[in-house]
Design a protein around this motif. Sequence first.
Motif, PDB file in Angstrom:
ATOM      1  N   VAL A 130       0.868  -1.184   0.000  1.00 12.82           N
ATOM      2  CA  VAL A 130       0.000   0.000   0.000  1.00 12.82           C
ATOM      3  C   VAL A 130       0.904   1.232   0.000  1.00 12.82           C
ATOM      4  O   VAL A 130       1.619   1.493   0.960  1.00 12.82           O
ATOM      5  N   GLY A 168      -0.110   4.491  -1.306  1.00 13.95           N
ATOM      6  CA  GLY A 168      -0.890   5.646  -1.770  1.00 13.95           C
ATOM      7  C   GLY A 168      -0.810   6.822  -0.822  1.00 13.95           C
ATOM      8  O   GLY A 168      -1.426   7.858  -1.059  1.00 13.95           O
ATOM      9  N   SER A 218       3.600  12.999   4.283  1.00 15.74           N
ATOM     10  CA  SER A 218       3.812  14.422   4.588  1.00 15.74           C
ATOM     11  C   SER A 218       4.837  14.647   5.696  1.00 15.74           C
ATOM     12  O   SER A 218       5.581  15.620   5.662  1.00 15.74           O
ATOM     13  N   GLN A 276      -5.928   3.967  -5.543  1.00  7.38           N
ATOM     14  CA  GLN A 276      -6.961   3.939  -4.512  1.00  7.38           C
ATOM     15  C   GLN A 276      -7.884   5.142  -4.737  1.00  7.38           C
ATOM     16  O   GLN A 276      -7.608   5.990  -5.590  1.00  7.38           O
ATOM     17  N   LYS A 318       9.331   7.496   8.832  1.00  3.72           N
ATOM     18  CA  LYS A 318       8.157   8.376   8.866  1.00  3.72           C
ATOM     19  C   LYS A 318       8.563   9.850   8.846  1.00  3.72           C
ATOM     20  O   LYS A 318       7.892  10.667   8.231  1.00  3.72           O
TER      21      LYS A 318
HETATM   22  P1  UTP Z   1       1.044   6.439   6.970  1.00  3.38           P
HETATM   23  O1  UTP Z   1      -0.031   6.284   7.961  1.00  3.38           O
HETATM   24  O2  UTP Z   1       2.420   6.537   7.480  1.00  3.38           O
HETATM   25  O3  UTP Z   1       0.705   7.720   6.080  1.00  3.38           O
HETATM   26  O4  UTP Z   1       0.912   5.278   5.916  1.00  3.38           O
HETATM   27  P2  UTP Z   1       1.528   8.463   4.974  1.00  3.38           P
HETATM   28  O5  UTP Z   1       0.515   9.199   4.165  1.00  3.38           O
HETATM   29  O6  UTP Z   1       2.434   7.550   4.200  1.00  3.38           O
HETATM   30  O7  UTP Z   1       2.479   9.473   5.735  1.00  3.38           O
HETATM   31  P3  UTP Z   1       2.126  10.834   6.523  1.00  3.38           P
HETATM   32  O8  UTP Z   1       1.188  10.442   7.633  1.00  3.38           O
HETATM   33  O9  UTP Z   1       1.492  11.772   5.531  1.00  3.38           O
HETATM   34  O10 UTP Z   1       3.450  11.313   7.002  1.00  3.38           O
HETATM   35  C1  UTP Z   1       1.166   3.925   6.208  1.00  3.38           C
HETATM   36  C2  UTP Z   1       1.107   3.168   4.893  1.00  3.38           C
HETATM   37  O11 UTP Z   1      -0.195   3.292   4.315  1.00  3.38           O
HETATM   38  C3  UTP Z   1      -0.090   3.827   3.009  1.00  3.38           C
HETATM   39  C4  UTP Z   1       1.210   4.598   2.986  1.00  3.38           C
HETATM   40  O12 UTP Z   1       1.672   4.785   1.659  1.00  3.38           O
HETATM   41  C5  UTP Z   1       2.087   3.713   3.840  1.00  3.38           C
HETATM   42  O13 UTP Z   1       2.593   2.639   3.090  1.00  3.38           O
HETATM   43  N1  UTP Z   1      -1.255   4.679   2.732  1.00  3.38           N
HETATM   44  C6  UTP Z   1      -1.597   5.662   3.592  1.00  3.38           C
HETATM   45  C7  UTP Z   1      -1.959   4.453   1.591  1.00  3.38           C
HETATM   46  O14 UTP Z   1      -1.638   3.546   0.792  1.00  3.38           O
HETATM   47  N2  UTP Z   1      -3.035   5.248   1.339  1.00  3.38           N
HETATM   48  C8  UTP Z   1      -3.416   6.243   2.155  1.00  3.38           C
HETATM   49  O15 UTP Z   1      -4.411   6.926   1.847  1.00  3.38           O
HETATM   50  C9  UTP Z   1      -2.672   6.447   3.327  1.00  3.38           C
END
Ligand code: UTP
Length: 445
Positions: A98, A100, A104, A180, A377
């Motif tokens: 995953v 997507g 940030s 997604q 992160k």
């Molecule tokens: P995170 O919760 O760390 O979010 O995602 P993020 O968007 O990557 O990072 P921040 O919070 O903006 O810093 C955990 C996993 O879930 C995926 C991310 O790509 C990561 O592999 N993810 C998250 C998705 O695939 N889709 C989303 O809408 C959100």
Amino acid sequence: MSNIIETLNAAGQQDLAARLETLEGDARAKLERDILSQDWEELRALYTEKSTTSLEDNVSADLKPMPFKIAADDLRYAFWKETGEILLGKGQVAAFLVAGGQGSRLGFDGPKGMFDIGLPSHKSLFQLQAERLQNLAAQVGHAIPWCIMTSPLNHEATVNFFTEHRFFGYARENIRFFDQGTICALTPDGHAVVDNDRLALVPDGNGGCFRALAQSGTLAWLIERGVRYVFLYSVDNALCRICDPAFIGALASEGRSMSASKVVHKAGPNENVGIFALQNNKPGVVEYSDLPESYRDMTNADGSLTFDGGNIAIHLFKIEGLRKLQTSKLPWHTARKTVCGIEKCWKFEQFLFDAFPQLGTMMPFGVIREEEFSPVKNADGNDSPKTAREMIGRLHREWLRKAHVEVKPGKLYEVSPTLSYAGEGLSRRVFERELGRNILEFDAE
Ligand code: UTP
């Protein structure tokens, strides 16, 4: 046309309706398309519900910890590993990434998988994963299908990156990229956020993965190929043992469960990971931001944390489970974030772990953090590229030491995933031949 306006007005989006009326031609068509992609009744209901609910309301009063054991200590571990290798060798296992998210916190301008965490090889997270999977596929003698979920915001950049790098050696027909869904961010008072006459559409959370897997035809693609187990993981765990055979073998041979999840002991009460818990006797995960302090800080008589089972976002699903989840409704979570310069906007997202209560029992599989979990992160501090480099360097040094290779004091090592999947096959001879090529030395910072 009037239908769109009516729908928006009925959902309390008069400002957006008025904005649309001022536009013409291409600009109008684009905004209309954005608007039609959204469920405005659902957004209205979400805003009403979330703006009147307190944090504690998200968590059931009946919360119990979920016990787990470190799997490698179990006498059945070797059997699980062998079973998993057999299933992989029959082509019954796929990897599901995953990717997507917007990443940030890291602040990198591009899909997170393209990020170079600064290892001596300067491989991106995508490359490390592709090589690890190919090493495992070669060992078990069968290709591993790789499903990669992106979002409309990073899809093109992701596919271009893979294409430029010739898919890192992965056979193209074994990878599927798909998008997604998205959901509109709302201003603090519930209006759609509009930026340059487009809606501020953000990915709908990693919980959108079940819908996206099915709607993109990828679930059908997996079923056609005879896949029975799907290993789901996040893009940013630099130590993820993708398609870990022991994990697969454990669910296949022990589990009546539809899914299994890797669990680590929490580093401390304030670590930002969700915890596994039973809510109303159903297994699930409570996100750190939703966990009330009273639970977070709760300790047992010996001083250890009561809610200690950390979620590292590594899960395994039986294909029947994914079939069931394709149409299931998951709850929405909220985050208050700055969107297009507007502070405290409402962002809604679904979390994939909310699927577990819908699948009934779930198998926890305890693992050692230092071997399997190093999330990237933040740009600095905890869970950053620096901590990931150090954890990889220490782990790979340990692999070499266990292979009776003499390593230099104080040095860290990077072992290429093309050489070893999880520390196997690193004899002294291999070390001498590969040092400087596929085994790289570096200094701790
Ligand atoms: P995170 O919760 O760390 O979010 O995602 P993020 O968007 O990557 O990072 P921040 O919070 O903006 O810093 C955990 C996993 O879930 C995926 C991310 O790509 C990561 O592999 N993810 C998250 C998705 O695939 N889709 C989303 O809408 C959100």
